[in-house]
Write a protein that holds these residues in place. Structure first.
Motif, PDB file in Angstrom:
ATOM      1  N   TRP A  85      19.218  10.759  -1.805  1.00  0.00           N
ATOM      2  CA  TRP A  85      18.251  11.154  -0.773  1.00  0.00           C
ATOM      3  C   TRP A  85      17.501  12.420  -1.205  1.00  0.00           C
ATOM      4  O   TRP A  85      16.265  12.465  -1.155  1.00  0.00           O
ATOM      5  N   ARG A  86      18.236  13.431  -1.643  1.00  0.00           N
ATOM      6  CA  ARG A  86      17.600  14.689  -2.032  1.00  0.00           C
ATOM      7  C   ARG A  86      16.698  14.499  -3.247  1.00  0.00           C
ATOM      8  O   ARG A  86      15.573  15.024  -3.298  1.00  0.00           O
ATOM      9  N   ALA A  87      17.167  13.733  -4.216  1.00  0.00           N
ATOM     10  CA  ALA A  87      16.374  13.539  -5.434  1.00  0.00           C
ATOM     11  C   ALA A  87      15.078  12.785  -5.136  1.00  0.00           C
ATOM     12  O   ALA A  87      14.005  13.151  -5.648  1.00  0.00           O
ATOM     13  N   ARG A  88      15.172  11.749  -4.328  1.00  0.00           N
ATOM     14  CA  ARG A  88      13.973  10.958  -4.018  1.00  0.00           C
ATOM     15  C   ARG A  88      13.014  11.730  -3.119  1.00  0.00           C
ATOM     16  O   ARG A  88      11.788  11.637  -3.275  1.00  0.00           O
ATOM     17  N   TYR A  89      13.554  12.466  -2.186  1.00  0.00           N
ATOM     18  CA  TYR A  89      12.729  13.296  -1.310  1.00  0.00           C
ATOM     19  C   TYR A  89      11.931  14.295  -2.157  1.00  0.00           C
ATOM     20  O   TYR A  89      10.704  14.441  -1.996  1.00  0.00           O
ATOM     21  N   ALA A  90      12.609  14.962  -3.086  1.00  0.00           N
ATOM     22  CA  ALA A  90      11.945  15.937  -3.944  1.00  0.00           C
ATOM     23  C   ALA A  90      10.884  15.272  -4.816  1.00  0.00           C
ATOM     24  O   ALA A  90       9.799  15.825  -5.044  1.00  0.00           O
ATOM     25  N   ALA A  91      11.189  14.073  -5.315  1.00  0.00           N
ATOM     26  CA  ALA A  91      10.220  13.357  -6.156  1.00  0.00           C
ATOM     27  C   ALA A  91       8.967  13.015  -5.376  1.00  0.00           C
ATOM     28  O   ALA A  91       7.834  13.134  -5.887  1.00  0.00           O
TER      29      ALA A  91
ATOM     30  N   PHE B  95       0.783  -1.230   0.000  1.00  0.00           N
ATOM     31  CA  PHE B  95       0.000   0.000   0.000  1.00  0.00           C
ATOM     32  C   PHE B  95       0.822   1.291   0.000  1.00  0.00           C
ATOM     33  O   PHE B  95       0.271   2.393   0.024  1.00  0.00           O
ATOM     34  N   VAL B  96       2.144   1.185  -0.004  1.00  0.00           N
ATOM     35  CA  VAL B  96       2.966   2.396   0.091  1.00  0.00           C
ATOM     36  C   VAL B  96       2.766   3.270  -1.150  1.00  0.00           C
ATOM     37  O   VAL B  96       2.810   2.790  -2.285  1.00  0.00           O
ATOM     38  N   ILE B  97       2.544   4.553  -0.919  1.00  0.00           N
ATOM     39  CA  ILE B  97       2.305   5.505  -2.005  1.00  0.00           C
ATOM     40  C   ILE B  97       3.659   5.999  -2.508  1.00  0.00           C
ATOM     41  O   ILE B  97       4.371   6.737  -1.817  1.00  0.00           O
ATOM     42  N   THR B  98       4.031   5.563  -3.716  1.00  0.00           N
ATOM     43  CA  THR B  98       5.365   5.808  -4.273  1.00  0.00           C
ATOM     44  C   THR B  98       5.248   6.591  -5.571  1.00  0.00           C
ATOM     45  O   THR B  98       4.365   6.312  -6.386  1.00  0.00           O
ATOM     46  N   PRO B  99       6.124   7.579  -5.808  1.00  0.00           N
ATOM     47  CA  PRO B  99       6.092   8.318  -7.084  1.00  0.00           C
ATOM     48  C   PRO B  99       6.274   7.381  -8.274  1.00  0.00           C
ATOM     49  O   PRO B  99       7.151   6.521  -8.264  1.00  0.00           O
ATOM     50  N   ARG B 100       5.447   7.545  -9.282  1.00  0.00           N
ATOM     51  CA  ARG B 100       5.510   6.670 -10.455  1.00  0.00           C
ATOM     52  C   ARG B 100       6.276   7.301 -11.610  1.00  0.00           C
ATOM     53  O   ARG B 100       6.756   6.587 -12.490  1.00  0.00           O
TER      54      ARG B 100
END
Length: 520
Positions: A349-355, A245-250
């Motif tokens: 970390w920064r790129a994924r956080y921003a996404a 159920f984790v909401i992940t950027p697609r």
């Protein structure tokens, strides 16, 4: 470190039996490991800090070698593992797929290929004491997780096991079985258990864990496939699911997805789809229980959004929101869960956080809820009755396991739906032993200004009662009917009995539904 095996483990019956005997004899149990580590190292390990545990397991006793190998993921001498597993032996452990040996000598290092640890819990059917194998985690591997990682028993798994209703079930479905822990619990009270997963590796772990728990090979019917596809057209009395159920950027190329947590849908669609479709496999009276995340969008309350899903399901529905995170908290939680940290890989970390934040912003998401969903297809005689529709937020401490309280509440709702007010007035009720009353008076007053009814078990609910309701509850000892008590209260208060009934009967229904009053 060797890559985790594609086919994780071999469930050879004789070898698994030897492993089970060795693990028990070594004291590799939850209390045994906690005793070995001590409170400081145990607490640190729960925080993913291994150093105190490494120091505590520096001795040569068998369970120390098992903890170092299978929990901490460090190499141990072959001789130490052989002492810990005297019946199975290092060769047997290799044949099962548990370890990889660097050489044939007693001093050669042996490294675990999987995580294997004791599991102790209590569900509504009683206590359990098993061992559960899964993939080694970030703590042991020292790197990010592989995308087909098979998770062991985490907090969500434990929560679902504790909230599941454990009535006898002819057929139970564990949708998204993972390492198989929900299926193992279900096998204790079900004639048939079907476990499904999109991951063949997960099914391999589930098969091994069932054998290690002492179940026959036929005890679990494990099927490969997505969501409800492997069981289309079948019916179940119980469905349990800890879905991905984790909401992940697609849309972000640099955000990895993991089979155990990411369902491949945008936003919270996988939870929405499961809620609205699971009724297709529920038998009359069947219950589905699942965990999930849902988005709270600007201008909309969480219960509006999830309530629409319940309405679309056509089932009885009860949702308990247990936690609410803002988008930044949520992003941090799940980026770390995948093994990316700001100190190890600051750019990722920064790129994924921003996404993550951009993805939530694209849908005006202001918060992400987590909670428990209970769905039920009404029994045949209640098919035309008004549906149960309940959405509530309970963020405080609850008394686990909650399964008995949830099951009792569902039964109480049916009991109430079969009784109009006249039939309810003819019933006798009892106050359960965990309910207490608190009265608050100003100094010198004779009558209390506030009366609280407190539930000691289950959800630990507190209800403020007026004079008439408090008097009725105090008289519910199973001797008098509700109607007789209402009549006596009317005479005592100088109020028409019908007026008292109109005041208290709706509240009595609520107390019965929540377990603060029980049918005698």
């Amino acid at each position: 470190m060797d890559a985790a095996p594609t086919e994780p483990l071999t469930a050879d019956p004789a070898l698994v039996t030897a492993l089970r005997a060795d693990l028990a004899a070594s004291g590799f149990t939850v209390p045994g490991v906690e005793e070995l580590l001590g409170p400081v190292a145990s607490a640190a390990l729960h925080r993913e800090e291994p150093v105190p545990a490494l120091l505590a397991t520096a001795g040569d006793e068998p369970r120390a070698a098992l903890v170092r190998a299978f929990v901490l993921g460090v190499p141990v001498p072959a001789a130490a593992l052989a002492r810990a597993l005297p019946s199975l032996g290092v060769e047997g452990a290799e044949r099962l797929g548990l370890v990889a040996a660097a050489g044939a000598g007693a001093d050669d290092a042996v490294r675990a290929r999987v995580d294997l640890r004791p599991y102790e819990a209590e569900d509504a059917a009683g206590p359990v004491d098993w061992w559960v194998a899964s993939d080694l985690g970030e703590l042991a591997t020292g790197g990010a997780l592989r995308t087909d990682h098979v998770l062991g028993v985490g907090g969500a798994s434990t929560t679902l096991a504790q909230v599941t209703v454990r009535e006898p079930s002819a057929r139970t479905l564990d949708l998204g079985t993972g390492c198989g822990i929900q299926a193992l619990h279900a096998a204790r009270h079900s004639d048939v258990v079907v476990g499904t997963d999109i991951s063949a590796r997960a099914l391999g772990f589930a098969r091994f864990n069932a054998a290690l728990a002492g179940l026959a090979p036929s005890a679990l019917d494990l099927r490969l496939g997505s969501m409800l596809e492997p069981v289309a057209g079948e019916r179940f009395d119980l469905v349990v699911s800890n879905p991905p159920f984790v909401i992940t950027p697609r849309a972000a190329a640099d955000v990895p997805t993991y089979e155990y947590r990411d369902g491949g849908r945008t936003g919270d669609a996988i939870v929405s789809d499961l809620i609205t479709s699971v009724g297709s496999v529920l038998a009359p009276g069947g219950v589905a229980q699942l965990l999930g995340n849902w988005e709270v969008r600007r201008g909309e309350s969480w219960d509006e959004r999830v309530g629409a899903w319940l309405d679309g399901s056509g089932l009885d529905g009860w949702v308990v929101q247990r936690e609410l995170q803002d988008p930044a908290q949520y992003a941090e939680t799940w980026i770390r869960d995948g093994g990316t940290t700001p100190d190890r890989d600051p750019a990722a970390w920064r790129a994924r956080y921003a996404a993550w934040l951009a993805d939530f912003a694209s849908r005006d998401v202001e918060g992400i809820g987590f909670g428990i969903v209970v769905l039920r297809r009404p029994a045949a005689d209640l098919a035309d009755a008004p549906r149960l529709r309940r959405l509530e937020e309970v963020t405080g401490t609850v008394r686990q396991p909650l399964g008995p309280a949830i099951g009792a509440s569902l039964a109480a709702h049916d009991w109430l739906r079969r009784r109009d007010d006249a039939a309810l007035a003819a019933e006798r009720l009892l106050v359960p032993g965990d309910v207490t009353e608190e009265r608050y008076l100003r100094p010198g007053d004779v009558d209390p200004q506030i009366v609280l009814l407190r539930q000691g078990g289950g959800f630990g609910r507190t209800v403020q009662a007026g004079t008439a309701l408090a008097g009725l509850v105090g008289a519910c000892d199973g001797e008098l009917t509700v109607g007789q008590i209402v009549g006596a209260l009317g005479a005592l208060l100088g109020v028409d009995a019908d007026a008292v009934a109109a005041d208290v009967l709706p509240e009595v229904r609520g107390l019965v539904a929540d377990g603060l009053l029980l049918p005698a």
